[in-house]
Design an enzyme around this catalytic site. Structure first.
Site, PDB file in Angstrom:
ATOM      1  N   ARG A 127       0.831  -1.218   0.000  1.00 24.65           N
ATOM      2  CA  ARG A 127       0.000   0.000   0.000  1.00 24.65           C
ATOM      3  C   ARG A 127       0.860   1.260   0.000  1.00 24.65           C
ATOM      4  NH1 ARG A 127      -4.770  -0.594   4.176  1.00 24.65           N
ATOM      5  NH2 ARG A 127      -5.526   1.147   2.910  1.00 24.65           N
ATOM      6  N   ASP A 325     -15.305   2.496   2.882  1.00 25.31           N
ATOM      7  CA  ASP A 325     -15.029   1.104   3.256  1.00 25.31           C
ATOM      8  C   ASP A 325     -16.209   0.175   2.991  1.00 25.31           C
ATOM      9  OD1 ASP A 325     -12.481   1.747   4.104  1.00 25.31           O
ATOM     10  OD2 ASP A 325     -13.083   2.077   6.186  1.00 25.31           O
TER      11      ASP A 325
HETATM   12  C1  S3P Z   1      -9.562   5.489   7.985  1.00 27.37           C
HETATM   13  C2  S3P Z   1      -9.617   6.182   6.803  1.00 27.37           C
HETATM   14  C3  S3P Z   1      -9.933   5.552   5.507  1.00 27.37           C
HETATM   15  C4  S3P Z   1     -10.552   4.175   5.677  1.00 27.37           C
HETATM   16  C5  S3P Z   1      -9.820   3.352   6.700  1.00 27.37           C
HETATM   17  C6  S3P Z   1      -9.837   4.042   8.057  1.00 27.37           C
HETATM   18  C7  S3P Z   1      -9.222   6.223   9.218  1.00 27.37           C
HETATM   19  O1  S3P Z   1      -8.734   5.407   4.763  1.00 27.37           O
HETATM   20  O2  S3P Z   1     -10.578   3.493   4.447  1.00 27.37           O
HETATM   21  O3  S3P Z   1     -10.410   2.078   6.845  1.00 27.37           O
HETATM   22  O4  S3P Z   1      -9.406   5.667  10.328  1.00 27.37           O
HETATM   23  O5  S3P Z   1      -8.747   7.369   9.111  1.00 27.37           O
HETATM   24  P1  S3P Z   1      -8.174   6.559   3.784  1.00 27.37           P
HETATM   25  O6  S3P Z   1      -7.711   7.693   4.598  1.00 27.37           O
HETATM   26  O7  S3P Z   1      -7.045   5.890   3.041  1.00 27.37           O
HETATM   27  O8  S3P Z   1      -9.327   6.904   2.886  1.00 27.37           O
END
Ligand code: S3P
Length: 442
Positions: A127, A325
């Site tokens: 990632r 998500d």
């Molecule tokens: C999250 C932000 C999201 C989400 C992840 C949790 C967080 O990711 O997909 O499961 O707790 O800030 P991204 O910031 O990559 O969109």
């Protein structure tokens, strides 16, 4: 940790799902509760914490950097080290599958005079981390990562760091939070400009912990968040609400299984998280919200879902961040609807725990759904409530939400389906399969 040994499982059509259940605590809030408590001076107590592998990875890393974190009778007690007080970890920090742990902790380490190495599983190691190390490099912190900007990655923090103003190039609460967390131990104002709103738990909770943080929203909806460092955080008692992302699984299961009625208690209803429920309602879902209240500064409700005849919709791209998500389980609902569902602007789904557009398209197609995969989304021709064929083995790709989405899809098949590995579910939803059995009366 999961992934050591795959756990294959079969899921088949079930009778009506009925009952009242709770889902584990919100994953985003659980990570932040531990991190902010670890930076407060004094004792914080956390109830309802998600005890999944991702959050346990955060707890272990904070312990390795000096915080005292213990669990007794379901309550987590944290004695924080104070902002600026994180200590040099002796070994690499193993983040397992957890992108949130990695990216937020990278922010924390960046403004401390310590060096930390982050490692992770095969999914996390693919990632992108440049989205976090790029802005944090502007503060003076240094990063060493593999050529593609992925884990394993070393952060050499700097103290004092330089405060930055950063406009988010991608809608990401993790990037926003990493910059803000670096700002906690940085003298001066750290600013994040957010053109598209994302989950705001960091902002809400930092204010709750006593940080000097303001949020301004302009006429176009662009948010500017300003945090004054160096912050002093005061310990808090936090009750973590149920995770709306986890609640979406039993709720979609009830919507697509004839005769079902399921209530999920105590679900977080923060408007930056509830896009899935708005979109399901737009499809005709019978959802009722009761007992709307506030828990720990977050809106919460009990949600009841009844089996419903769903209709295909077009998801407006601006809704995507508030259900980012939930697309895997949303695609399962779309495959059972009448008519066409189209969702676009979802490039971010390709860099989640797996490439969620590719794996959902492949698995749904394998069980008989009509799916067209585009670079930025999916178009799904629904089966008008009729069960899909099933009979295939689908791949969960080290992704908890892909695994749970196909477990629910299995309920809507003639021939059932097999999932190659259910072990990733332990990252966010311990007890998922027991909950499904309870609702099916098994
Ligand atoms: C999250 C932000 C999201 C989400 C992840 C949790 C967080 O990711 O997909 O499961 O707790 O800030 P991204 O910031 O990559 O969109």
């Amino acid at each position: 940790m999961h992934g050591a040994k795959p756990i294959p499982k079969s899921f088949a059509a079930s009778g009506p799902l009925r009952g009242i259940v709770r889902v584990p605590g919100d994953k985003s809030i659980s990570h932040r509760a531990l991190m902010f408590a670890a930076l407060a001076v004094g004792e914080s107590r956390i109830t309802g914490l998600l005890e999944g592998e991702d959050v346990l990875a955060t707890a272990a890393a904070l312990r390795a950097m000096g915080a005292d974190i213990v669990r007794a009778d379901g309550t987590w007690t944290v004695h924080g080290v104070g902002v600026g007080g994180l200590m040099q970890p002796e070994t690499a920090l193993d983040m397992g599958n957890s992108g949130t742990s990695t990216r937020l902790l990278m922010g924390l380490v960046a403004s401390h005079p310590i060096t930390a190495t982050f490692t992770g599983d095969a999914s996390l190691s693919q990632r992108p981390m440049g989205r976090v190390s790029d802005p944090l490099s502007l503060t003076g912190a240094e990063f060493g990562a593999s050529p593609l900007g992925t884990l394993p990655l070393m952060v050499r923090g700097i103290c004092p760091a330089v405060p930055i103003s950063y406009r988010l190039p991608v809608a990401s609460a993790q990037v926003k939070s990493a910059v803000l967390l670096a700002g906690l131990n940085t003298p001066g104002i750290t600013e994040v400009i957010e053109p598209v709103p994302t989950r705001d738990h960091s902002e809400r909770m930092l204010k709750g912990f006593g940080a000097d943080l303001s949020v301004e929203t302009d006429a176009e909806g662009v948010r500017t968040i300003r945090l004054m460092g160096e912050a002093e955080l005061k310990p808090q008692d936090i009750d973590v609400p149920g995770d709306p992302s986890s609640a979406a699984f039993p709720i979609v299961a009830a919507l697509i299984t004839p005769g079902s009625e399921v209530t999920v208690m105590n679900v977080g209803m923060n408007p930056t998280r509830t896009g899935i429920y708005k979109m399901l309602e737009a499809m005709g879902a019978g959802l009722t919200y009761r007992n709307e209240r506030e828990v720990g500064g977050e809106p919460v409700a009990d949600i009841t879902a009844k089996h419903s005849a769903l209709k295909g919709i077009t998801v407006p791209p601006e809704v995507a961040p508030s259900m980012i998500d939930e697309f895997p389980i949303f695609f399962v609902a779309a495959a059972m609807a009448e008519g066409t569902t189209t969702a676009s602007g979802l490039e971010e789904l390709r860099v989640k725990e797996s490439d969620r557009l590719a794996f959902m398209a492949a698995g749904l197609t394998a069980i008989g759904a009509k799916v067209e995969e585009r670079e930025d989304g999916l178009t799904i021709e629904g089966n008008s409530g009729k069960p899909l064929t099933g009979g295939a083995m689908v791949v969960s790709a080290l992704d908890h939400r892909i695994a749970m989405s196909f477990a629910i899809a299995g309920l809507a098949t003639e021939g059932g389906l097999q999932i190659d590995d259910m072990s990733p579910v332990a990252t966010s939803f311990p007890g998922f399969e027991d909950m499904l059995s309870e609702l099916a009366g098994k």
